[in-house]
Write a protein that holds these residues in place. Sequence first.
Motif, PDB file in Angstrom:
ATOM      1  N   GLU A  87      57.649  45.204  38.838  1.00  0.00           N
ATOM      2  CA  GLU A  87      56.482  45.877  38.263  1.00  0.00           C
ATOM      3  C   GLU A  87      55.932  44.949  37.170  1.00  0.00           C
ATOM      4  OE1 GLU A  87      57.915  50.111  37.203  1.00  0.00           O
ATOM      5  OE2 GLU A  87      59.690  48.865  37.140  1.00  0.00           O
ATOM      6  N   MET A  88      54.697  45.155  36.766  1.00  0.00           N
ATOM      7  CA  MET A  88      54.172  44.355  35.654  1.00  0.00           C
ATOM      8  C   MET A  88      54.947  44.674  34.371  1.00  0.00           C
ATOM      9  SD  MET A  88      50.395  44.278  33.936  1.00  0.00           S
ATOM     10  CE  MET A  88      50.528  45.868  33.165  1.00  0.00           C
ATOM     11  N   GLY A 109      45.950  43.591  50.081  1.00  0.00           N
ATOM     12  CA  GLY A 109      45.005  44.703  50.106  1.00  0.00           C
ATOM     13  C   GLY A 109      44.875  45.310  51.486  1.00  0.00           C
ATOM     14  N   ASN A 133      49.493  38.743  35.943  1.00  0.00           N
ATOM     15  CA  ASN A 133      48.609  39.798  36.445  1.00  0.00           C
ATOM     16  C   ASN A 133      47.190  39.601  35.912  1.00  0.00           C
ATOM     17  OD1 ASN A 133      47.153  42.205  36.802  1.00  0.00           O
ATOM     18  ND2 ASN A 133      48.983  43.472  36.660  1.00  0.00           N
TER      19      ASN A 133
HETATM   20  C1  LIG Z   1      51.442  52.744  42.130  1.00  0.00           C
HETATM   21  C2  LIG Z   1      50.902  51.345  42.079  1.00  0.00           C
HETATM   22  C3  LIG Z   1      51.217  50.525  41.009  1.00  0.00           C
HETATM   23  C4  LIG Z   1      50.725  49.216  40.942  1.00  0.00           C
HETATM   24  N1  LIG Z   1      51.124  48.392  39.915  1.00  0.00           N
HETATM   25  C5  LIG Z   1      50.738  47.089  39.928  1.00  0.00           C
HETATM   26  C6  LIG Z   1      51.264  46.169  38.987  1.00  0.00           C
HETATM   27  O1  LIG Z   1      52.126  46.476  38.156  1.00  0.00           O
HETATM   28  N2  LIG Z   1      50.802  44.884  39.046  1.00  0.00           N
HETATM   29  C7  LIG Z   1      49.879  44.473  39.976  1.00  0.00           C
HETATM   30  O2  LIG Z   1      49.490  43.303  39.998  1.00  0.00           O
HETATM   31  N3  LIG Z   1      49.381  45.334  40.874  1.00  0.00           N
HETATM   32  C8  LIG Z   1      49.815  46.606  40.892  1.00  0.00           C
HETATM   33  N4  LIG Z   1      49.369  47.436  41.868  1.00  0.00           N
HETATM   34  C9  LIG Z   1      48.454  46.930  42.903  1.00  0.00           C
HETATM   35  C10 LIG Z   1      49.247  46.381  44.097  1.00  0.00           C
HETATM   36  O3  LIG Z   1      50.066  45.307  43.703  1.00  0.00           O
HETATM   37  C11 LIG Z   1      48.308  45.926  45.218  1.00  0.00           C
HETATM   38  O4  LIG Z   1      47.508  44.876  44.733  1.00  0.00           O
HETATM   39  C12 LIG Z   1      47.387  47.038  45.714  1.00  0.00           C
HETATM   40  O5  LIG Z   1      48.104  48.251  45.890  1.00  0.00           O
HETATM   41  C13 LIG Z   1      46.712  46.648  47.036  1.00  0.00           C
HETATM   42  O6  LIG Z   1      47.680  46.378  48.027  1.00  0.00           O
HETATM   43  P1  LIG Z   1      48.074  47.466  49.153  1.00  0.00           P
HETATM   44  O7  LIG Z   1      46.793  47.916  49.796  1.00  0.00           O
HETATM   45  O8  LIG Z   1      48.963  46.732  50.121  1.00  0.00           O
HETATM   46  O9  LIG Z   1      48.766  48.592  48.463  1.00  0.00           O
HETATM   47  C14 LIG Z   1      49.858  48.738  41.955  1.00  0.00           C
HETATM   48  C15 LIG Z   1      49.555  49.584  43.035  1.00  0.00           C
HETATM   49  C16 LIG Z   1      50.075  50.864  43.122  1.00  0.00           C
HETATM   50  C17 LIG Z   1      49.769  51.713  44.322  1.00  0.00           C
END
Ligand SMILES: Cc1cc2nc3c(=O)[nH]c(=O)nc-3n(C[C@H](O)[C@H](O)[C@H](O)COP(=O)(O)O)c2cc1C
Length: 323
Positions: A38-39, A208, A93
């Motif tokens: 997580e970040m 994405g 990030n």
């Molecule tokens: C619950 C949740 C928490 C997220 N936390 C972070 C994060 O801490 N750092 C980050 O770069 N992206 C975060 N994201 C974004 C994801 O890393 C990703 O870029 C985004 O969900 C799109 O990818 P996906 O369509 O495969 O889910 C988060 C996404 C979700 C759903």
Amino acid sequence: MDFKSAHRACVAPMMQYTDMHDRYLLRLISKNTYLYTEMITTGALIFGKCLDQLDFNKEEHPVAVQLGGSDLNDLIESSKISEGYGYDEINLNVGCPSDRVQKGRFGACLMLEPEHVANCLSEMQNAVTIPVTIKCRLGIDDNDSYEFFENFVSVVKNAGIKNFIIHARNGILSGLSPRQNRMIPPLKYDFVYKLKKDNPDLNIIINGGIKSLEESLEHLDHVDGVMIGRAAYDNPFMLSEFDEHIYGQETKRISKAEIFDEYVSYMTSKESQGYDLSRMVKHLFGLSKGDPHAKAFRKLVLEAIRLKDITPYKSDLRQLLVN
Ligand SMILES: Cc1cc2nc3c(=O)[nH]c(=O)nc-3n(C[C@H](O)[C@H](O)[C@H](O)COP(=O)(O)O)c2cc1C
């Protein structure tokens, strides 16, 4: 494995989701997929407020830590601490659009400051020996042209950074919540493909909306790697064929029941070390995705969380899983 081969498939950093326990579960399913924490903000890291977030299991390698911050010295210090912890990569990030993150002047709003980002990344890279990478979006608010995106990447590239993870949509800084920002701005995979075509020397990982092995393989015809977030959390077993089909490794297929058994022993051992059981059990929700008894399975997982004990439900849960 070199950087490019190692990053053909990655699981995205997700706050409250991809903690060390979830990553352990994912690693039981795929030995090669690259994992991200997580970040973790530089403030929390430097002042020692997040040692549990920084913690990881040795089985998780390869695993990257994701940092959130914008102060150069804090980023350098956090990078050194993270390298000392044994992480394989440091990711910055530059994609999170939340209000809280904007107030701290980090996350997606940094896309408006390419020179500052480039300087931070290059100094971070000078401070450590592991790779430093960036996770960004295509643009911010009305800056939605390919030229804006390309300019941002080229400034960062000129500072010596080669590894880009790109969430293929814009971030909207006011008016949309982080959740909406993961759904409403349209995905523009063609921008990311073009970036790779124009910059074959860069390592480009696309993120994405990717939901399956088949979709991943299609993206891999255009870019170096895929990063999957929500789909991998909601259905971790989707990664079970990645080692074979993406990494070309013959591995013994592990069944859901075997994964469950191993994860239960892991939870038992971690609980005895003082870790909170409910935070580990919740990651089981997705394991039954697609199974006929998924609803019953989830109900029992909820019960185990409520009771803070999985023992009474162990054998029923195991039986509900279909391999
Ligand atoms: C619950 C949740 C928490 C997220 N936390 C972070 C994060 O801490 N750092 C980050 O770069 N992206 C975060 N994201 C974004 C994801 O890393 C990703 O870029 C985004 O969900 C799109 O990818 P996906 O369509 O495969 O889910 C988060 C996404 C979700 C759903």
